[in-house]
Design a protein around this motif. Structure first.
Motif, short mmCIF file in Angstrom:
data_model
loop_
_atom_site.label_atom_id
_atom_site.label_comp_id
_atom_site.label_asym_id
_atom_site.label_seq_id
_atom_site.Cartn_x
_atom_site.Cartn_y
_atom_site.Cartn_z
N ALA A 84 0.82 -1.22 0.00
CA ALA A 84 0.00 0.00 0.00
C ALA A 84 0.85 1.26 0.00
O ALA A 84 0.54 2.23 -0.70
N ALA A 85 1.94 1.27 0.79
CA ALA A 85 2.78 2.46 0.86
C ALA A 85 3.46 2.73 -0.47
O ALA A 85 3.50 3.88 -0.95
N VAL A 86 4.00 1.69 -1.09
CA VAL A 86 4.68 1.88 -2.39
C VAL A 86 3.68 2.30 -3.46
O VAL A 86 3.98 3.16 -4.30
N ARG A 87 2.46 1.73 -3.42
CA ARG A 87 1.44 2.16 -4.39
C ARG A 87 1.14 3.64 -4.23
O ARG A 87 1.03 4.38 -5.22
N ASP A 88 1.01 4.10 -2.98
CA ASP A 88 0.74 5.52 -2.76
C ASP A 88 1.88 6.39 -3.28
O ASP A 88 1.66 7.46 -3.86
N SER A 106 -5.47 -3.10 -7.40
CA SER A 106 -4.99 -1.72 -7.32
C SER A 106 -6.04 -0.71 -7.74
O SER A 106 -5.93 0.45 -7.41
N GLU A 107 -7.07 -1.13 -8.46
CA GLU A 107 -8.06 -0.17 -8.91
C GLU A 107 -9.29 -0.13 -8.01
O GLU A 107 -10.24 0.57 -8.27
N GLU A 108 -9.27 -0.91 -6.91
CA GLU A 108 -10.38 -0.88 -5.99
C GLU A 108 -10.37 0.42 -5.20
O GLU A 108 -9.37 1.10 -5.10
N ALA A 109 -11.54 0.72 -4.61
CA ALA A 109 -11.65 1.97 -3.85
C ALA A 109 -10.68 1.98 -2.70
O ALA A 109 -10.54 1.00 -1.99
N ASP A 110 -10.03 3.09 -2.51
CA ASP A 110 -9.04 3.25 -1.43
C ASP A 110 -9.14 4.69 -0.94
O ASP A 110 -8.89 5.62 -1.70
N PRO A 111 -9.48 4.89 0.31
CA PRO A 111 -9.66 6.26 0.79
C PRO A 111 -8.41 7.10 0.76
O PRO A 111 -8.47 8.31 0.84
N HIS A 112 -7.24 6.47 0.63
CA HIS A 112 -5.98 7.21 0.67
C HIS A 112 -5.31 7.31 -0.71
O HIS A 112 -4.24 7.87 -0.82
N ARG A 113 -5.89 6.68 -1.73
CA ARG A 113 -5.19 6.66 -3.02
C ARG A 113 -5.16 8.06 -3.63
O ARG A 113 -6.05 8.89 -3.45
N ALA A 114 -4.11 8.32 -4.38
CA ALA A 114 -3.98 9.62 -5.03
C ALA A 114 -5.07 9.79 -6.07
O ALA A 114 -5.42 8.86 -6.79
N GLN A 115 -5.62 10.96 -6.18
CA GLN A 115 -6.69 11.22 -7.13
C GLN A 115 -6.20 12.21 -8.18
O GLN A 115 -5.53 13.19 -7.87
N LEU A 176 -9.11 20.07 -6.82
CA LEU A 176 -7.85 20.58 -7.38
C LEU A 176 -7.07 19.54 -8.17
O LEU A 176 -6.09 19.89 -8.84
N GLY A 177 -7.46 18.27 -8.07
CA GLY A 177 -6.69 17.24 -8.74
C GLY A 177 -5.35 16.99 -8.09
O GLY A 177 -4.38 16.59 -8.73
N VAL A 178 -5.27 17.26 -6.78
CA VAL A 178 -4.04 17.06 -6.01
C VAL A 178 -4.17 15.75 -5.22
O VAL A 178 -5.20 15.54 -4.58
N PRO A 179 -3.17 14.88 -5.24
CA PRO A 179 -3.30 13.61 -4.50
C PRO A 179 -3.42 13.83 -3.00
O PRO A 179 -2.81 14.73 -2.43
N PHE A 180 -4.23 12.99 -2.35
CA PHE A 180 -4.44 13.03 -0.91
C PHE A 180 -4.00 11.69 -0.34
O PHE A 180 -4.46 10.64 -0.79
N VAL A 181 -3.08 11.71 0.65
CA VAL A 181 -2.55 10.46 1.18
C VAL A 181 -2.57 10.48 2.70
O VAL A 181 -2.57 11.54 3.33
N GLY A 186 7.60 5.43 5.25
CA GLY A 186 7.61 4.80 3.93
C GLY A 186 7.12 5.73 2.85
O GLY A 186 7.33 5.48 1.66
N LEU A 187 6.44 6.83 3.26
CA LEU A 187 5.94 7.78 2.28
C LEU A 187 6.81 9.02 2.20
O LEU A 187 6.37 10.07 1.73
N TYR A 188 8.04 8.92 2.65
CA TYR A 188 8.98 10.02 2.47
C TYR A 188 10.38 9.46 2.34
O TYR A 188 10.69 8.38 2.83
N ASP A 189 11.22 10.19 1.64
CA ASP A 189 12.61 9.83 1.42
C ASP A 189 13.48 10.72 2.32
O ASP A 189 13.43 11.94 2.20
N PRO A 190 14.27 10.15 3.24
CA PRO A 190 15.10 10.98 4.13
C PRO A 190 16.00 11.95 3.38
O PRO A 190 16.29 13.04 3.89
N VAL A 191 16.43 11.59 2.19
CA VAL A 191 17.28 12.49 1.41
C VAL A 191 16.49 13.73 0.99
O VAL A 191 16.98 14.87 1.07
#
Length: 678
Positions: A84-88, A106-115, A176-181, A186-191
């Motif tokens: 789920a984290a990598v998909r997001d 992957s195409e099922e409803a997901d409240p956190h998936r990017a839109q 706005l067409g902005v992804p919501f997560v 796992g959803l950020y890169d330390p670099v």
């Protein structure tokens, strides 16, 4: 070397990285593998991400580079089995617009998936009303307050408590067409995080997530704040793409992301003062950590870790020093998950605090130490078993969490199927004999023994246990810890227990010949003896006891049964989904589906650390001793002869029990194979 497994299915080439794609050394082999595919004209490439728990900015750029390279020669690149984290991550960075996700679910409803962007711009009030989040009356009141205060209408509704923030963000994502997560590890890169300083990120209430091809993706609750976007662009030198996340998620994740970069005084205050306070503080037998004052950062950190471990049902807490940082991990459902990374300078203070709580010598850092801590948290008493081990970077500490509220002391709750439970109850009903529970470390053997003696407990029976150590205290049971430091081991303790007029004896583990022989003798002289062995299956217990030197004719008379078990993770109910199983994959395990079979698995969510599993259950194999097995044991049989006996008796094996649980939708076939093959 981070080797990439490579396989072919028709014209498709599958590449399977063995672990995370975070560092350059982990990503380079994948680049080389795809380049080798192109060189050999294998142009339809699928990357299997089953073993990939996280990806970095470099990995995302590599995916786009490899997609471009394949596209130039008429090929394609897809990914499968992303968690789920990598998909997001793939969606919020737009990588999935190029590298297709072909997960069945992957195409099922997901409240956190990017839109993605809506075809037309709609008013936020219309979207909120359509979703049933606000009423016409609330919209009118919010518009009036907007005219009075100058605040945005939607923000007015959040401030007034009429609308939850995540409801607003979901509507903004659509508008706005902005992804919501849902923001988490796992959803950020330390670099990417380190492109701006921590204090600036906190002041702007943002977190930089990934940097891909000159674009930095920024988590924010206000994607329309031009000053914030311009500030990030100036500091990072990159174009900014906003990603919607709740303010609370951003705050919590920012603290975790910058944790290992904190200055020591910022993170734990004055370290000398903390150590001085810990050394002089008197710790009661039961430290009520929920009510301690908030003045000591080291105490607060330790308390927070313990509270989180208890809340998330962790069985162990690992506090380990590394070269440049300290790492804290929690073992949940048998798997270790990273929790936080305090600065390395704080590690000695954390260890000292725990030693004081366990009443150990904080000055002794060269020798391993063991102790016990008892705390009260979240309304219940929890025991913590402390163990320290010196290493090259300092002392590693492991705390075993023993929560009575999570313990299973009822054989009806062990997860035994009806047939196995009835056979186990019959064995427990015997007046004498040796009953063994087998399995590797961490397979729940001791829990099963506790449930068994709790089932047998009565005023008419004298039940005595010998344990190393005593994990759970049970009323009306005589429990005795082994004390190796005074030469009081299992064998010596067992000799003395036999003089205590016992009816039932539980021996924590049979480790050597002397204990095995005394246990067998006790079973032959009218006692019911319960114990554990480290073997992979039920019939292996016979071989192990004979290898220890127990006489075959004695073992054949004493042994009444063996139960082998393993713990498998159960599918998370919050993200459980089904999929069509491949018949060929099931035939290898003796399953012959007559119709299209659907199995279950978890997609990964915030309730299960994106693993798809929550909780565990046991799978079992029970071998009852009969005249045929007794005759076979007397002949000192080989392993092949014992296996042949199992096949003749058509014993329900632990593999068959696991597959049946898969068919029932309780666990996944990959989980059963992981446990049985480990």
């Amino acid at each position: 070397m981070h080797e990439i497994a490579r396989s072919r299915a028709g014209v498709v080439t599958y590449l399977s990285p063995p672990g995370p794609l975070g560092e350059h050394s982990q990503i380079a082999p994948l680049r080389e593998a795809v380049e080798a595919c192109i060189a050999s004209r294998e142009l339809d490439v699928v990357i299997d991400l089953s073993a990939v728990s996280l990806v970095s900015s470099e990995a995302l750029e590599a995916a786009l580079d490899l997609y471009d390279a394949l596209a130039r020669v008429g090929g394609s690149l897809r990914v499968v089995n992303a968690n789920a984290a990598v998909r997001d991550v793939l969606r919020l960075t737009g990588v999935s617009d190029h590298v297709a996700l072909i997960d069945p679910d992957s195409e099922e409803a997901d409240p956190h998936r990017a839109q993605r962007a809506a075809p037309e711009r709609r008013r936020i009030g219309e979207i909120l009303k359509e979703r049933g989040l606000v009423s016409d009356e609330q919209i009118e009141k919010a518009l009036a307050l907007q005219r009075e205060t100058g605040r945005r209408m939607a923000q007015v509704m959040v401030d007034e408590g009429w609308l939850p923030e995540k409801g607003l963000l979901g509507a903004l994502s659509e508008q706005l067409g902005v992804p919501f997560v849902w923001l988490r590890s796992g959803l950020y890169d330390p670099v990417a995080v380190r492109l701006i300083e921590a204090e600036i990120a906190r002041r702007l209430k943002i977190l930089l997530l990934f940097k891909v091809r000159g674009i930095v993706y920024v988590a924010t609750a206000d994607p329309q704040s031009i000053p914030v976007i311009e500030t990030v662009e100036d500091l990072s030198g990159c174009a900014v793409r906003p990603v919607l996340a709740s303010t609370d998620d951003i705050r919590k994740t920012t603290e975790a992301a910058y944790g290992e970069n904190h200055d020591l005084t910022q993170y734990v205050g004055d370290l000398q003062g903390d150590l001085e306070l810990v050394e002089t503080q008197e710790i009661p037998d039961e430290a009520v950590i929920d009510e301690l004052a908030a003045g000591n950062p080291v105490i607060n950190l330790i308390n927070g870790v313990i509270q989180r471990a208890v809340r998330d049902r962790a069985s162990d807490i690992h506090i380990e020093p590394c070269r440049a940082r300290c790492r804290i991990r929690l073992r949940i459902d048998g798997v270790l998950y990273p929790f936080m990374s305090p600065p390395m300078d704080a590690h000695p203070a954390l260890v000292s605090r725990l030693k004081v709580m366990a009443k150990l010598d904080i000055a002794e850092r060269r020798l391993p130490q063991d102790g016990r801590i008892q705390v009260v948290t979240q309304g219940r008493t929890v025991d913590l078993r402390f163990s320290s081990l010196p290493g090259i970077f300092g002392e590693k500490v492991v705390l075993r969490v023993l929560d009575k509220n999570e313990s299973i002391l009822d054989i009806h709750k062990l997860g035994l199927v009806k047939a196995n439970r009835e056979r186990f109850e019959v064995l427990l009903g015997r007046s004498y004999g040796l009953l063994l529970v087998t399995g590797p470390t961490g397979s729940g053997k001791t829990t099963t023994l506790y449930a068994a003696i709790n089932h047998l407990s009565s005023d008419e029976k004298n039940i005595v246990t010998i344990e190393d150590p005593v994990e759970y205290q049970i009323d009306a049971i005589n429990q005795n810890p082994v004390r190796e430091n005074i030469n009081l081991g299992f064998a010596k303790m067992l000799k003395h227990v036999l003089r205590q007029d016992p009816d039932i004896i539980m021996v924590g583990e049979i480790r050597e010949r002397e204990t095995a022989e005394i246990a067998v003798q006790a079973a032959l002289t009218g006692h019911l003896v319960l114990s554990t062995l480290h073997t992979n299956d039920s019939i292996g217990a016979v071989t192990r006891m004979l290898d220890m030197g127990v006489e075959p004719f004695l073992l054949s008379s004493a042994l009444i049964g063996v139960m082998a078990q393993r713990l498998v993770r159960t599918i998370c109910p919050s993200c459980k989904t089904s999929y069509a199983a491949a018949p060929d994959a099931l035939k290898a395990y003796g399953v012959e589906p007559t119709k299209k079979l659907r199995l279950s698995r978890g997609r990964g969510c915030d309730a299960c650390y994106d693993s798809g599993y929550r909780g565990r259950m046991a799978i079992h194999e029970i071998l009852e001793s009969d005249a045929g097995l007794q005759k076979l044991i007397v002949s000192n049989p080989s392993r092949d002869e014992l296996d042949a006996h199992l096949r003749e008796r058509e014993i329900r094996t632990i593999v068959q029990d696991g597959i049946e649980r898969v068919m029932a939708g309780e666990t996944a076939i990959e989980e059963v194979l992981r446990v049985l093959n480990s």
